[in-house]
Scaffold this motif. Structure first.
Motif, PDB file in Angstrom:
ATOM      1  N   ARG A 555       0.838  -1.210   0.000  1.00 24.45           N
ATOM      2  CA  ARG A 555       0.000   0.000   0.000  1.00 24.45           C
ATOM      3  C   ARG A 555       0.867   1.252   0.000  1.00 24.45           C
ATOM      4  NH1 ARG A 555      -1.437   2.773   4.497  1.00 24.45           N
ATOM      5  NH2 ARG A 555      -3.073   4.326   4.219  1.00 24.45           N
ATOM      6  N   ARG A 556       1.887   1.283   0.862  1.00 23.61           N
ATOM      7  CA  ARG A 556       2.780   2.456   0.918  1.00 23.61           C
ATOM      8  C   ARG A 556       3.523   2.642  -0.395  1.00 23.61           C
ATOM      9  NH1 ARG A 556       3.606   0.643   6.280  1.00 23.61           N
ATOM     10  NH2 ARG A 556       5.447  -0.539   5.639  1.00 23.61           N
ATOM     11  N   GLU A 557       3.918   1.536  -1.009  1.00 20.84           N
ATOM     12  CA  GLU A 557       4.653   1.637  -2.274  1.00 20.84           C
ATOM     13  C   GLU A 557       3.765   2.199  -3.384  1.00 20.84           C
ATOM     14  OE1 GLU A 557       7.627  -1.109  -5.019  1.00 20.84           O
ATOM     15  OE2 GLU A 557       6.983  -1.779  -3.028  1.00 20.84           O
ATOM     16  N   VAL A 558       2.511   1.780  -3.412  1.00 21.39           N
ATOM     17  CA  VAL A 558       1.579   2.324  -4.399  1.00 21.39           C
ATOM     18  C   VAL A 558       1.373   3.818  -4.155  1.00 21.39           C
ATOM     19  CG1 VAL A 558      -0.818   2.285  -5.192  1.00 21.39           C
ATOM     20  CG2 VAL A 558       0.401   0.134  -4.817  1.00 21.39           C
ATOM     21  N   LEU A 559       1.234   4.212  -2.882  1.00 22.45           N
ATOM     22  CA  LEU A 559       1.001   5.625  -2.561  1.00 22.45           C
ATOM     23  C   LEU A 559       2.217   6.488  -2.869  1.00 22.45           C
ATOM     24  CD1 LEU A 559      -1.031   5.399   0.771  1.00 22.45           C
ATOM     25  CD2 LEU A 559      -1.843   5.969  -1.512  1.00 22.45           C
ATOM     26  N   ASP A 560       3.396   5.904  -2.867  1.00 20.55           N
ATOM     27  CA  ASP A 560       4.590   6.658  -3.251  1.00 20.55           C
ATOM     28  C   ASP A 560       4.505   7.129  -4.697  1.00 20.55           C
ATOM     29  OD1 ASP A 560       5.741   6.426  -0.773  1.00 20.55           O
ATOM     30  OD2 ASP A 560       6.944   4.670  -1.274  1.00 20.55           O
ATOM     31  N   HIS A 561       3.683   6.465  -5.480  1.00 21.80           N
ATOM     32  CA  HIS A 561       3.511   6.810  -6.901  1.00 21.80           C
ATOM     33  C   HIS A 561       2.109   7.358  -7.168  1.00 21.80           C
ATOM     34  CE1 HIS A 561       7.315   4.785  -7.867  1.00 21.80           C
ATOM     35  NE2 HIS A 561       6.926   3.847  -7.032  1.00 21.80           N
ATOM     36  N   ALA A 562       1.488   7.942  -6.132  1.00 21.72           N
ATOM     37  CA  ALA A 562       0.119   8.444  -6.270  1.00 21.72           C
ATOM     38  C   ALA A 562       0.010   9.526  -7.340  1.00 21.72           C
ATOM     39  CB  ALA A 562      -0.377   8.978  -4.930  1.00 21.72           C
ATOM     40  N   SER A 563       1.005  10.416  -7.400  1.00 19.31           N
ATOM     41  CA  SER A 563       0.936  11.502  -8.393  1.00 19.31           C
ATOM     42  C   SER A 563       0.989  10.946  -9.811  1.00 19.31           C
ATOM     43  CB  SER A 563       2.072  12.495  -8.164  1.00 19.31           C
ATOM     44  OG  SER A 563       3.326  11.872  -8.311  1.00 19.31           O
ATOM     45  N   ARG A 564       1.770   9.889 -10.044  1.00 20.53           N
ATOM     46  CA  ARG A 564       1.823   9.261 -11.368  1.00 20.53           C
ATOM     47  C   ARG A 564       0.457   8.679 -11.742  1.00 20.53           C
ATOM     48  NH1 ARG A 564       6.156   4.741 -11.155  1.00 20.53           N
ATOM     49  NH2 ARG A 564       5.527   4.505 -13.342  1.00 20.53           N
TER      50      ARG A 564
END
Length: 887
Positions: A555-564
């Protein structure tokens, strides 16, 4: 104003809670004390329970059974299963309630004391993110902030991360802000607690009154020192220059207030909110709420008509939820930039002419789910394993979409392709981590894919080999005891046990420990079985812990790319919108509009987009097209006369809808269209009483007309239908007359004016830029036939009695009406001089007109007998022929 004054939950709930004595009820009371304005969902095992007044409200609204706890005190309660609570919560949120979720913070198995509970989230109508939300529209939380001659509005859709703000200045700042608020139609509104707009509920502006949930916030939240730094921290910037808000502090304050509220209710990091867009009304063709309603852009005027009568429904063939929301936003805010409009025309025409590519793009888009809302659920820690897998399934289609669009050599498609990040790394990571068919929740286990964690694989092997191990133990114990019917079993209460029938109890070994006595058997355990049970249960608990940790890391890894993900979602939405426009153009034979530098509007064989589709769906024949030409240097005002049901209102609305479609970048239902940009569309079509606010039909009509005359410009498009019909005949005629002259002399905007006042048609001889049009009608011995065609010239009569006959009025009424009409026509013929002279002189720019208007207003025209009316006309004729009148 307190929240309890606006929110429907009774305060007696807290008073009742205070009488509770048990430790559990004291725990409930503490949570309720912190959130008195909510329905408290209190977790008890597998249920969320509600007590006291909350229970009464939930039982009534959800139609679930009301029971009682503690029979002596008869504490009312009702509950819903925790695994199905989302559906019940969604229903309450749609009704305007706020809900606090009080969760168990400890495992009941691991504590002998009462389980610790805390409120983990507060759910409100404006912060709902549940799957039941309509995919085609935003769920906005709004905040308004006011200063001296300035008003600001901020809007956040927490479910998508769409964050925007606007600011208005000048004497009309508050009115413009409230109009924009009404157009956004938020689910919840935040306002300063001491704001004068909420001090008297009975005097609330309509834009605020119609919002079901209004939440006052402490005044200190709406301060620059608090709100602006909070907004900067959320956006990860030292200033708001890059977002266009540095010169608009009131808008920044409203935006910060929204963030404060969302942080305090959600209690999680808002990773998907990483940007905000400041917009000016001048960036778009302006449509006020009256026009949005009159033109039925998003909602039907009459609920029984259904959504099929709206422009949105007619144009919505989008394949993705993001595209549907962008279509809705485009209808409300058409473009004003010529280059952007041209670029959209080029992009749409390319796909319109390439059937194979168009259908390929639309087919790929159909596989892409709601990226924005999936990302929001992940950010707010509400996503389950299947949500992440749904995200990955959608991302799988992005490389195909990029490949399909790469070959298009047009600037707009190139921009979309460049912004379209295929996110293959995120997609691969999710597939590597999540099982292909995961359970609904993490608590069930079996979510993480094999090979992701070595320890997890070992624990699973241990659990999966359990059946084989039990069979081995059972076989050994049968051999040792000589009891062939011995069984080794498991249940959730007693764990693992050995069951022996009472007939074989004599053969039980001495190391067996009795566990339970049944009617026909006894249950035992052994040290070996105890060790195995501990090992198995520990392995299961440890497996769930590891799975939760791995899922949180993903989940954290996906959110690290939220802007993309958000940028890609916007690109997908735009591609869907343009592909939708191309599909409509090809399917319905829509034509590409042509932008002109002149201020004109020319339509050739134009059709009403909504009515045309309805007629095709209902097999009611073909829509009859019509032409239209407006030019501020030529016929700027078209005065349209003719019978009701002939198509006057359709003609007016049709012109406005085609302009809106054209400035969205969409092709239009016409053989050809040429137009100069329109800055604002005004409509004065129909009217209704608003007696609760002390406004009659006529007052509503005059207020809307005043708005048009005070704010329209040369580049506006004005639609006026049956103006002045809400008052006495001469009053209405005079106002309509004066309005036409004012539009002609002072505004010069492109105007369509439909009326039954035939006296107005004489203005075509006096006003150079006014032209008469009429609805064509064919008279037959059986009655009139509506041809639904528009032609040059004034109508000879209104055919009102013929329409009444078609409506089914009794024959006696129709005959009497014709007789009375003939009497009036004979009276008018006898005074033809007056009829021709008075209108010629009756202009708003002569002293004579004022004297005549004063005289008419002093007279109750409707009470005059035909003879009295003739006498009045003779007096007016004498005044006109007098030396002062001739002068």
């Amino acid at each position: 104003m307190r929240y309890a004054d606006l929110f429907p939950v009774s305060e007696t709930s807290l008073q009742s809670v205070e009488t509770a004595q048990t430790p559990l009820m004291r725990q409930y009371a503490a949570a309720k004390q912190q959130h008195p304005d909510t329905l408290l969902f209190f977790r008890l095992g597998d249920f969320y329970e509600l007590f006291f007044e909350d229970a009464h409200v939930a039982s009534r609204e959800l139609q679930i059974t009301l029971t009682a706890r503690d029979k002596e005190r008869a504490v009312p309660m009702c509950g819903v299963p925790y695994h199905a609570a989302e559906a019940y919560i969604s229903r309450l949120l749609r009704k305007g309630y706020r809900i606090a979720i009080c969760e168990q913070m400890e495992d009941p198995k691991l504590t002998k004391k009462i389980v610790r509970r805390e409120v983990t989230r507060v759910l409100t109508p404006g912060t709902a993110i549940d799957p039941a939300l309509s995919s085609e529209q935003n769920n906005f939380l709004a905040a308004v902030s006011f200063g001296e001659n300035v008003a600001a509005l901020a809007l956040l859709d927490l479910s998508t991360g769409d964050f925007r703000a606007a600011e208005f200045t000048g004497a009309q700042a508050v009115a413009l802000c409230l109009d924009e608020l009404q157009k956004a139609s938020p689910s919840e509104l935040l306002v300063p607690g001491q704001n004068p707009l909420l001090t008297q509920k009975a005097d609330l502006p309509f834009a605020i009154e119609r919002i079901k949930t209004k939440t006052p916030i402490e005044d200190w939240v709406f301060t620059r020192d608090y709100a602006v730094p909070l907004l900067e921290r959320q956006l990860g910037t030292a200033s708001l220059d890059g977002f266009g808000l540095s010169q608009h502090p009131t808008a920044a304050i409203a935006s910060g207030a929204i963030l404060h509220y969302v942080r305090s209710t959600q209690r999680v990091e808002l990773g998907h909110i990483d940007s905000i867009r400041f917009y000016e009304r001048a960036e778009h063709l302006q449509l006020d709420q009256v026009t949005v309603r009159n033109l039925e852009l998003l909602e039907p005027l009459f609920s029984e008509a259904g959504s099929a009568t709206t422009l949105f429904h007619t144009l919505d063939c989008c394949r993705t939820p993001m595209g549907k929301r962008m279509l809705r936003a485009s209808i409300l805010r058409p473009l004003l930039n010529e280059q952007t409009i041209h670029a959209r025309y080029e992009a749409v025409e390319f796909l319109k002419n390439d059937l194979i590519l168009r259908e390929k793009v639309r087919q790929i888009l159909e596989g892409i789910l709601d990226l924005e809302r999936l990302l929001a659920r992940i950010s707010l820690d509400s996503a389950g394993p299947r949500d992440l897998l749904a995200l990955a399934a959608s991302l799988q289609h992005l490389p195909q979409l990029q490949n399909a669009l790469t070959g298009i050599d047009l600037s707009l498609w190139k921009q979309i392709t460049t912004r379209l990040d295929t996110l293959e790394d995120i997609c691969a990571k999710i597939h590597q981590t999540i099982q292909p068919s995961p359970p609904l929740t993490l608590a069930e286990g079996g979510v993480i894919a094999a090979g992701r964690d070595e320890e997890l694989d070992e624990l699973r092997t241990l659990s999966q080999s359990g059946r084989q191990s039990i069979a081995s133990i059972e076989e050994r114990e049968r051999a040792r005891t000589g009891i062939s019917s011995l069984k080794v079993r498991f249940n959730s209460v007693f764990g693992y046990y050995i069951e022996i029938t009472k007939a074989n109890l004599a053969n039980v070994p001495g190391d067996y420990e009795r566990k339970q006595t049944l009617v026909n058997a006894e249950r035992f355990t052994t040290p070996e079985l105890k060790d195995y049970e501990t090992k198995i249960l520990t392995a299961q608990e440890r497996s769930v812990e590891i799975e939760k940790r791995i899922f949180a890391e993903l989940r954290r890894e996906v959110l690290d790319h939220a802007s993309r993900i958000r940028k890609t979602s916007t690109a997908v939405a735009e591609a869907d919108l343009l592909a939708n426009f191309a599909h409509l153009a090809a399917l319905r034979n829509y034509a590409r509009p042509q932008l002109a530098t002149e201020i004109l509007l020319e339509l050739v064989s134009a059709r009403h987009p909504v009515i045309e589709c309805l007629m095709e769906e209902q097999s009611e024949g073909r829509f009859i097209p019509n032409d239209l030409y407006l030019d501020v240097q030529g016929p700027a005002i078209l005065l349209l006369t003719g019978p009701n049901m002939g198509g006057k209102s359709t003609y007016l609305r049709q012109a406005a809808l085609l302009v809106i479609m054209a400035q969205m970048g969409c092709f239009v239902p016409a053989a050809a269209m040429r137009y100069g940009l329109v800055d604002r569309i005004y409509t004065r079509i129909g009217a209704s009483d608003n007696l609760a606010r002390g406004r009659s039909t006529f007052m509503v009509e005059m207020t809307e007309t005043a708005t048009i005359l005070n704010t329209a410009t040369e580049r506006s498009l004005i639609l006026l239908d049956e103006m002045g019909r809400g008052t006495a005949t001469f009053d209405g005629l005079s106002l309509a007359w004066a309005t036409l002259e004012y539009l002609h002399a002072h505004i010069g905007a492109r105007t369509l004016f439909a009326t039954h006042y035939h006296e107005l048609t004489i203005l075509a001889e006096q006003l150079a830029h006014l032209k008469n049009l009429r609805v064509a009608v064919k008279e037959t011995p059986q009655g009139i036939v509506f041809l639904h065609a528009i032609e040059l010239g004034p109508a000879s009569k209104s055919y009102g009695i013929d329409v009444a006959r078609l409506a089914g009025l009794p024959p006696q009424v129709i005959q009497r009406a014709r007789h009375v009409l003939k009497q009036h026509e004979r009276s008018e013929r006898n005074n033809v001089a007056v009829e021709t002279a008075a209108p010629l002189q009756l202009t708003m720019f002569t002293p004579l007109s004022q004297r005549i208007l004063d005289r008419l207003q002093e007279t109750d025209i409707n009470s005059l007998t035909p003879l009295q009316a003739l006498n009045l006309l003779e007096e007016l004729q004498s005044e006109i022929k007098s030396p002062q009148g001739n002068a």
